[in-house]
Design an enzyme around this catalytic site. Sequence first.
Site, mmCIF file in Angstrom:
data_model
loop_
_atom_site.group_PDB
_atom_site.id
_atom_site.type_symbol
_atom_site.label_atom_id
_atom_site.label_comp_id
_atom_site.label_asym_id
_atom_site.label_seq_id
_atom_site.Cartn_x
_atom_site.Cartn_y
_atom_site.Cartn_z
ATOM 1 N N GLY A 148 -5.816 -4.047 4.750
ATOM 2 C CA GLY A 148 -6.213 -4.626 6.027
ATOM 3 C C GLY A 148 -5.313 -5.796 6.383
ATOM 4 O O GLY A 148 -4.162 -5.873 5.952
ATOM 5 N N SER A 149 -5.858 -6.718 7.141
ATOM 6 C CA SER A 149 -5.060 -7.835 7.629
ATOM 7 C C SER A 149 -4.790 -8.846 6.529
ATOM 8 O O SER A 149 -5.557 -8.984 5.569
ATOM 9 C CB SER A 149 -5.778 -8.531 8.790
ATOM 10 O OG SER A 149 -6.906 -9.250 8.317
ATOM 11 N N THR A 150 -3.687 -9.562 6.681
ATOM 12 C CA THR A 150 -3.342 -10.619 5.729
ATOM 13 C C THR A 150 -4.400 -11.705 5.723
ATOM 14 O O THR A 150 -4.754 -12.239 4.661
ATOM 15 C CB THR A 150 -1.962 -11.197 6.074
ATOM 16 O OG1 THR A 150 -0.974 -10.174 5.883
ATOM 17 C CG2 THR A 150 -1.628 -12.390 5.206
ATOM 18 N N GLU A 151 -4.924 -12.029 6.891
ATOM 19 C CA GLU A 151 -5.951 -13.071 6.988
ATOM 20 C C GLU A 151 -7.170 -12.723 6.139
ATOM 21 O O GLU A 151 -7.660 -13.546 5.352
ATOM 22 C CB GLU A 151 -6.361 -13.253 8.451
ATOM 23 C CG GLU A 151 -7.454 -14.286 8.669
ATOM 24 C CD GLU A 151 -7.916 -14.361 10.109
ATOM 25 O OE1 GLU A 151 -8.677 -15.292 10.438
ATOM 26 O OE2 GLU A 151 -7.531 -13.494 10.913
ATOM 27 N N GLU A 188 1.979 -10.099 13.725
ATOM 28 C CA GLU A 188 1.690 -8.664 13.732
ATOM 29 C C GLU A 188 0.785 -8.337 14.925
ATOM 30 O O GLU A 188 -0.343 -8.832 15.020
ATOM 31 C CB GLU A 188 1.006 -8.239 12.431
ATOM 32 C CG GLU A 188 0.779 -6.744 12.349
ATOM 33 C CD GLU A 188 0.175 -6.310 11.022
ATOM 34 O OE1 GLU A 188 0.610 -5.271 10.474
ATOM 35 O OE2 GLU A 188 -0.730 -7.010 10.537
ATOM 36 N N GLU A 195 -3.078 -4.563 0.075
ATOM 37 C CA GLU A 195 -2.032 -3.985 0.942
ATOM 38 C C GLU A 195 -2.315 -4.504 2.334
ATOM 39 O O GLU A 195 -3.272 -4.093 2.986
ATOM 40 C CB GLU A 195 -2.071 -2.449 0.866
ATOM 41 C CG GLU A 195 -0.816 -1.777 1.396
ATOM 42 C CD GLU A 195 -0.869 -1.519 2.889
ATOM 43 O OE1 GLU A 195 -0.237 -2.318 3.643
ATOM 44 O OE2 GLU A 195 -1.520 -0.570 3.301
ATOM 45 N N CYS A 217 0.524 -0.389 9.487
ATOM 46 C CA CYS A 217 1.013 -1.579 8.794
ATOM 47 C C CYS A 217 2.526 -1.553 8.617
ATOM 48 O O CYS A 217 3.170 -2.601 8.581
ATOM 49 C CB CYS A 217 0.328 -1.722 7.435
ATOM 50 S SG CYS A 217 0.542 -0.305 6.342
ATOM 51 N N LYS A 255 -16.282 0.932 0.916
ATOM 52 C CA LYS A 255 -16.785 0.487 2.220
ATOM 53 C C LYS A 255 -15.740 0.782 3.280
ATOM 54 O O LYS A 255 -14.697 0.134 3.333
ATOM 55 C CB LYS A 255 -17.114 -1.007 2.242
ATOM 56 C CG LYS A 255 -17.908 -1.402 3.511
ATOM 57 C CD LYS A 255 -17.880 -2.873 3.811
ATOM 58 C CE LYS A 255 -16.656 -3.277 4.577
ATOM 59 N NZ LYS A 255 -16.620 -2.704 5.966
ATOM 60 N N GLY A 258 -7.266 -10.460 3.744
ATOM 61 C CA GLY A 258 -6.827 -10.318 2.365
ATOM 62 C C GLY A 258 -6.864 -11.631 1.614
ATOM 63 O O GLY A 258 -7.229 -11.685 0.428
#
Length: 502
Positions: A253-256, A406, A275, A309, A200, A258
């Site tokens: 993608g973003s930590t949030e 970030e 990642e 990133c 996706k 993830g």
Amino acid sequence: MNEMTSIAAQPAYSDAVKKALAREPALFIDGEWVASTHDKRIAVYDPSTGKQIASVVDASDADVDKAVAAARRAFDDGRWTGLPPYQRQRLIEKLADLLEAATAEMAEIESIDNGKPRAASQGYDIPRSVQTLRYAAGWATRMSGEQVDPAGMPTGTVHAYIRREPVGVAAQIVPWNFPLMMAVQKIAPALAAGCTLVLKPAEQTPLSALRFADLVAEAGLPAGVVNIVTGLGETAGDRLVRHPDVDKVAFTGSTEVGKIINRAATDTLKRVTLELGGKSPVIVLPDVDVARTARGAAMSIFMNSGQVCIAGSRLFAHRDIFDSLIEAVAANAAGWKVGPSLAPDTMMGPLVSDEQHARVLGYIEAGRKEGASVVCGGDTPGGDGWFVNPTILVDVKPEMKVVREEIFGPVLAAQRYDDLDDVAKAANDTTYGLAATIWTRDVSAMHQLAAKLKAGMVWGNAPALADVALPFGGYKQSGFGRESGRYGVEAYTELKTVAIAL
């Protein structure tokens, strides 16, 4: 401030790309282009103009289920896993050849969709994707286990060995900053390991992945091995992550997001590779060549408009050279021509979306309010697209949002330091741990600092030394697992112990 007051018009698209943009929205499932079960669509924009250029399917739950079922069949019946490894290698290599032949078109699509300069797409993103496919292809014939003598049994009484087997069906969700490169960085090792997959792409940048699906079909990969569905993360992405027939989830993608994915995957204990974000430090010792280091520091934060990133967004320069280095980085920033993605002289394109544009400008304003000083940039150059000028902030403090969070934009926060131990502590004072860069001629200091930094990747005297053969990933809230290299392929495998009494 940047002297540019307006942005040139986006050059015309090529006929080949116009044809790709005019494609009827569809999904690539089981080797064919299929219509969605509903009529929901996602608008796709050119960040250089802010105008809609295409629309793609917003996949329904039924669409996702169909794609996963195709991948499941393709894995279970052995049409891919059961092939001789050399045949898998040759098919992946053919896919690489087709992508290389389509470099110009794919680079143009990527630049129109993401906003990055065509020179970057054509000179780095697409060639790196080709290299990734060719590198991973070789692992198809080199995966192996090992024979082990049990420690507690008489020698020769038990034959024990360890097999490495493909994990199964992989759900791969990729970001919008390097759309095709990140997709291939997941597809290639999965194929080499013998997995099947559903990809996706990010809803903001789906176009290169859809065009890549044509190449998958042309290369002759068996139907269902690679499936590509477009859709929103909270709907199609969530359905993929939770699907019971998915064995592994790979997300960049973003930590949030993830964290959300990791929690969702826990219900069925799927294998997960994440990642995520970064707030990477760039540490400059006083013995450096200031001009060279300034060029590297500028590249680290302004490349891809800072939407990277591993961007070196926190600069720590020794007090003795801080002023001269900041002056040199600012001079470099002035030379980063901001413009539309297809203009030949553009060095830095727009941000990917109106949302990201507002986010970055919001961080810059927050920095000002908290007391940071703007050395250069901090504004937009005008035009209809989502542009932000290269920005350098000084007089920042560790507790400021621009230092801790970030931003994912062309914004550098610069700080002075005096002592190596202190700068190591400051560099590690973050929830992230993806990458770090050290600039010095002192080899001893380089290695000492590298050992102290809590980061998955440490580079010396270069803005980034990521390579297809080297593991890529981070510590702490920058994720877990590794991509690229042998480790990236092994991430798509399970270990099976076989012990037989003789």
